[in-house]
Design a protein around this motif. Structure first.
Motif, PDB file in Angstrom:
ATOM      1  N   ASN A 196       0.828  -1.205   0.000  1.00 41.54           N
ATOM      2  CA  ASN A 196       0.000   0.000   0.000  1.00 41.54           C
ATOM      3  C   ASN A 196       0.865   1.259   0.000  1.00 41.54           C
ATOM      4  OD1 ASN A 196      -1.970   1.935   0.422  1.00 41.54           O
ATOM      5  ND2 ASN A 196      -2.942   0.846   2.122  1.00 41.54           N
ATOM      6  N   ASN A 197       0.828   1.992  -1.117  1.00 39.67           N
ATOM      7  CA  ASN A 197       1.612   3.236  -1.172  1.00 39.67           C
ATOM      8  C   ASN A 197       0.776   4.472  -1.461  1.00 39.67           C
ATOM      9  OD1 ASN A 197       1.126   2.975  -3.934  1.00 39.67           O
ATOM     10  ND2 ASN A 197       3.153   2.127  -4.364  1.00 39.67           N
ATOM     11  N   GLY A 198      -0.521   4.312  -1.640  1.00 40.37           N
ATOM     12  CA  GLY A 198      -1.400   5.470  -1.789  1.00 40.37           C
ATOM     13  C   GLY A 198      -1.389   6.147  -3.138  1.00 40.37           C
ATOM     14  N   VAL A 199      -0.652   5.572  -4.101  1.00 42.08           N
ATOM     15  CA  VAL A 199      -0.608   6.172  -5.445  1.00 42.08           C
ATOM     16  C   VAL A 199      -0.638   5.083  -6.506  1.00 42.08           C
ATOM     17  CG1 VAL A 199       0.718   8.201  -4.739  1.00 42.08           C
ATOM     18  CG2 VAL A 199       1.916   6.179  -5.538  1.00 42.08           C
ATOM     19  N   TYR A 200      -0.935   5.499  -7.733  1.00 43.09           N
ATOM     20  CA  TYR A 200      -0.853   4.602  -8.878  1.00 43.09           C
ATOM     21  C   TYR A 200       0.486   4.854  -9.568  1.00 43.09           C
ATOM     22  CZ  TYR A 200      -5.874   4.242  -8.038  1.00 43.09           C
ATOM     23  OH  TYR A 200      -7.109   4.046  -7.454  1.00 43.09           O
ATOM     24  N   GLY A 201       1.483   4.070  -9.174  1.00 43.56           N
ATOM     25  CA  GLY A 201       2.835   4.311  -9.662  1.00 43.56           C
ATOM     26  C   GLY A 201       3.013   4.055 -11.145  1.00 43.56           C
TER      27      GLY A 201
END
Length: 350
Positions: free
Chosen positions: A138-143
Motif C-alpha cells: 500500500n503506497n497510496g498512489v498509482y505508480g
C-alpha cells in the motif's frame, strides 16, 4: 546492457528442513525503482518461506496489475505463478484453490488493484475465507500511471504536484475485519523485524490471512505532505499485538519499542508516525481491534502488528464440505458418477 543476478552463494549458507538454502526461494534481479518498499516485502516472503521449509513448487503466487503485482516476479521463481487481469486476482486464486487445496497460496496486490478496480473481488474473497495469504503493498498512489492518488490515500494527503486529496481514504484492515477475515495485520515495509513473523503467521493460518503493508513509493509518494511516505509512516505507527523505503544513499531501518509511537524522518524531511500494539492488546477481540484502529486514526497514527485473529477459523473447503482430495487429482468416475447419483443429490434438495 543486461543485468543478471549473481548465482554465487557462500557454500555454508544455512539450510532448512528440506536441505534448501534461501537461494532456492529467490527470483531474478528486480527492475522496480531503487529503494522500492515492495522489494523489502519480497525479501521477507523469501525468508519466511525458507524458514517455514515450504517446498517452492508447493507455492502458488498470484497477482493483478500494478507495481505491487509485478513484484512476485522477483521472488519464488520456482513456484507456480499467475499474473491476472487488473483487480481480478481473487477470482483466479479462488478457482485454483478450489481445484487444488494442497498448494500454499500467496496473493500479492496493491492499493489500486484491491481498493479500486478490485474492490468487489476483494470483498468476496474475504467473506469466503479462502485459505490464502493476501498481501497489499500500500503506497497510496498509482505508480505505473505516474502517481495519481489512490483510494487508500488519506484525506488531505498531498500529491507530488502539491494537490490535496479531498476524499476519505479506504482503510483495508477495517474492511477485512468487518467482512470476515480471520487473520488481519498491518505492517511497514521498512520494519522487517515485525513484518517477517507476520508473514510466517499468515502463511500458517488456516483461513483468509490479510496483511496491509505500508510500502512508500520512492518515485511518486515519498514527499512531505504524503501520509504514505516513509517519514510519515515511521512517525505515526502504533502497534497492535506484538508478534521501506530503502533510499539509494542509505537504508532506513526501524527498531521501535513495543507500544511506543515512533517518529521516523525520511530523506525528504517528512515524518512518519508508527505505533505498535502493546502487550495488553487482545487480537482475538474483533470489537477491540476495530476500536483501536479507529482511535489510532483519530490520533494520526498508523496501528501496526497483528490486529485480529480467529485461531478456530474454518476455511472455505471446510465450510462447503469439499473433498479432502484435490479436485484436479480426481478421476472421471469420481467427477462424473452418473445420473443415478445425480438424482439422489437432486432429491436431497427437494
Amino acid at each position: 546492457m543486461s543485468f543478471l543476478k549473481s548465482k554465487f552463494r557462500h557454500p555454508k549458507l544455512p539450510r532448512n528442513d528440506l536441505g534448501l538454502t534461501q537461494q532456492a526461494y529467490e527470483g531474478p534481479l528486480s527492475t522496480l525503482c531503487a529503494g522500492c518498499g515492495h522489494d523489502a516485502i519480497g525479501a521477507s516472503i523469501i525468508q519466511a518461506c525458507h524458514e517455514l521449509s515450504i517446498p517452492p513448487h508447493r507455492i502458488a503466487k498470484l497477482s493483478g496489475i500494478g507495481c505491487s503485482s509485478k513484484a512476485p516476479t522477483y521472488f519464488l521463481d520456482k513456484a507456480h505463478g499467475f499474473n491476472s487481469v487488473h483487480g481480478r486476482m481473487p477470482s483466479i486464486v479462488t478457482g485454483a484453490n478450489m481445484a487444488n487445496r494442497d498448494l500454499v497460496y500467496i496473493g500479492m496486490s496493491g492499493d489500486g488493484d484491491t481498493s479500486a478496480i478490485g474492490m468487489g473481488q476483494f470483498a468476496h474473497v474475504v467473506r469466503r475465507r479462502l485459505n490464502m495469504l493476501y498481501l497489499v503493498a500500500n503506497n497510496g498512489v498509482y505508480g505505473l500511471t505516474k502517481g495519481q492518488t489512490s483510494a487508500t490515500a488519506d484525506e488531505g494527503s498531498l500529491s507530488k504536484q502539491g494537490q490535496a486529496n479531498p476524499l476519505e481514504g479506504i482503510d483495508l484492515v477495517t474492511m477485512a475485519i468487518q467482512l470476515g477475515a480471520t487473520f488481519v495485520a498491518r505492517s511497514f515495509s521498512g520494519d522487517k523485524r515485525e513484518l517477517l513473523p507476520l508473514i510466517k503467521a499468515g502463511l500458517s493460518h488456516n483461513g483468509f490471512a490479510f496483511i496491509d503493508i505500508v510500502s512508500p513509493c520512492v518515485t511518486f509518494n515519498n514527499h512531505a505532505g504524503s501520509t504514505k511516505s516513509y517519514d510519515y509512516v515511521r512517525d505515526h505507527v502504533t502497534t497492535g499485538a506484538v508478534t521501506d523505503f530503502v533510499p539509494v544513499e542509505e537504508e532506513i531501518i526501524v527498531s521501535s519499542s513495543d507500544s511506543e509511537a515512533q517518529d521516523i524522518c525520511l530523506h525528504d524531511g517528512s515524518i512518519l508516525r508508527l505505533q505498535k500494539t502493546g502487550n495488553e492488546y487482545d487480537p482475538q477481540d474483533r470489537q477491540q481491534a476495530l476500536a483501536a484502529i479507529e482511535q489510532s486514526r483519530q490520533q494520526d497514527r498508523i496501528l501496526t502488528g497483528l490486529l485480529y485473529v480467529d485461531p478456530a477459523a474454518q476455511d472455505l473447503h471446510e465450510v462447503l464440505g469439499t473433498t479432502d482430495k484435490p479436485l484436479n487429482s480426481l478421476g472421471e468416475r469420481a467427477l462424473c458418477p452418473g445420473s443415478d447419483v445425480l438424482e439422489v443429490i437432486n432429491d436431497s434438495f427437494r
